[in-house]
Scaffold this active site. Sequence first.
Site, short mmCIF file in Angstrom:
data_model
loop_
_atom_site.label_atom_id
_atom_site.label_comp_id
_atom_site.label_asym_id
_atom_site.label_seq_id
_atom_site.Cartn_x
_atom_site.Cartn_y
_atom_site.Cartn_z
CE LYS A 38 -3.50 -2.52 -2.20
NZ LYS A 38 -3.43 -2.95 -0.80
CG ASP A 88 -6.17 -2.83 1.76
OD1 ASP A 88 -6.56 -4.00 1.61
OD2 ASP A 88 -5.41 -2.25 0.96
P1 NDP Z 1 4.91 -0.20 1.10
O1 NDP Z 1 6.03 -0.57 0.18
O2 NDP Z 1 3.99 0.90 0.76
O3 NDP Z 1 5.56 0.17 2.56
C1 NDP Z 1 6.53 -0.65 3.15
C2 NDP Z 1 6.94 -0.05 4.50
O4 NDP Z 1 7.83 -0.99 5.11
C3 NDP Z 1 7.67 1.27 4.41
O5 NDP Z 1 7.34 2.06 5.55
C4 NDP Z 1 9.14 0.84 4.47
O6 NDP Z 1 9.99 1.84 5.01
C5 NDP Z 1 9.05 -0.32 5.44
N1 NDP Z 1 10.10 -1.33 5.31
C6 NDP Z 1 10.35 -2.11 4.24
N2 NDP Z 1 11.37 -2.97 4.52
C7 NDP Z 1 11.73 -2.73 5.81
C8 NDP Z 1 12.72 -3.28 6.67
N3 NDP Z 1 13.52 -4.27 6.27
N4 NDP Z 1 12.81 -2.81 7.94
C9 NDP Z 1 12.00 -1.81 8.37
N5 NDP Z 1 11.05 -1.23 7.59
C10 NDP Z 1 10.93 -1.69 6.33
O7 NDP Z 1 4.13 -1.57 1.37
P2 NDP Z 1 2.61 -1.76 1.82
O8 NDP Z 1 2.28 -0.79 2.89
O9 NDP Z 1 1.73 -1.81 0.63
O10 NDP Z 1 2.65 -3.26 2.41
C11 NDP Z 1 3.30 -3.53 3.62
C12 NDP Z 1 3.05 -4.97 4.08
O11 NDP Z 1 1.67 -5.17 4.35
C13 NDP Z 1 3.46 -6.02 3.05
O12 NDP Z 1 4.18 -7.04 3.73
C14 NDP Z 1 2.15 -6.56 2.52
O13 NDP Z 1 2.27 -7.93 2.19
C15 NDP Z 1 1.24 -6.39 3.74
N6 NDP Z 1 -0.19 -6.23 3.36
C16 NDP Z 1 -1.12 -7.10 3.87
C17 NDP Z 1 -2.45 -6.97 3.56
C18 NDP Z 1 -3.44 -7.93 4.11
O14 NDP Z 1 -4.60 -7.92 3.67
N7 NDP Z 1 -3.09 -8.76 5.08
C19 NDP Z 1 -2.95 -5.89 2.67
C20 NDP Z 1 -1.89 -5.01 2.19
C21 NDP Z 1 -0.56 -5.20 2.53
P3 NDP Z 1 10.47 3.14 4.11
O15 NDP Z 1 9.27 4.06 4.10
O16 NDP Z 1 11.61 3.69 4.88
O17 NDP Z 1 10.85 2.58 2.77
#
Ligand code: NDP
Length: 264
Positions: free
Chosen positions: A63, A99
Amino acid sequence: MKKFTIFGNPVSHSKSPQMHNAGFRAIGFDGEYSKTHLENGDDIKKIFLEGGFSGANITLPHKEYAYRYADILDPLAQKIGAVNTYINIDGKIKGYNTDALGFYKSIEEFKDVKSVLILGAGGTAKSIAVILKEKNFEVTILNRSENSKDFFINLGCEFYNFNSFSKEKRFDLIVNSTSAGLSDTEYPAPLEFLESLMKNAKYVIDCIYGKMTPFLLLAQEKNLVFKDGEDMLLYQGVVAFEYFTNTKIKEDTIESMRRGLKNS
Ligand code: NDP
């Protein structure tokens, strides 16, 4: 016939083709939507234009590349810094982020929400925070690290990590935008925070779709109104579909797309 695709890596799991093709059939639109595995995000513009695509969606991890290679940006995409939809306008690429609006439409049924806590600070959190701030909600971010803190502070959000957060804070809606619970059994924040937050919240939504995550199971146990990310996925597709077909979508077409999404 107009060609559309979704770029991702991996992309084989994507349900966007079945959702959009169902919508095209429902309105008699002469289009075909495929999947394109894209290894290198830097190639997105070349492959989009040489492939003769009229439009595309872009999913993980491309993206931000899609944002970089768009010729023109919709203001919302510009603010978020990520693009999930391309439209081909006479050989120039216009980039949108659907989104954000998809999320907003998916919470329309939640009434009397003023304050929102977003768990996570990744790309999805950014798009949600931007649209919620535009709609005048009070937005707070809670993330395990300080990643992207400046982005959220500049947007006018409060930002906390697990050390600086007070579990006594109250929010109407809690959003899980982390990937905790996607392919593990983790909570997105310490359980004692979630227990306390859910005592005072009205609604809970998880962006993860198609499963009951530990976060949603907790909301269910606390008798809160909750939903997963399926509507968010559907509505980001609905907004993109309107750009693809240059039409205003009708309710029965949305239902066709929803059925398309559910067909496996
Ligand atoms: P990113 O990788 O950009 O961000 C992930 C975030 O989750 C970060 O803030 C990360 O923290 C945090 N994180 C990851 N693992 C953990 C954990 N075990 N405990 C606490 N925090 C955690 O991902 P996206 O923002 O692109 O996607 C996030 C979610 O949203 C995904 O599950 C995806 O499937 C879902 N999604 C759903 C959509 C829909 O249409 N329904 C559309 C887009 C996404 P840190 O910054 O510290 O690494």
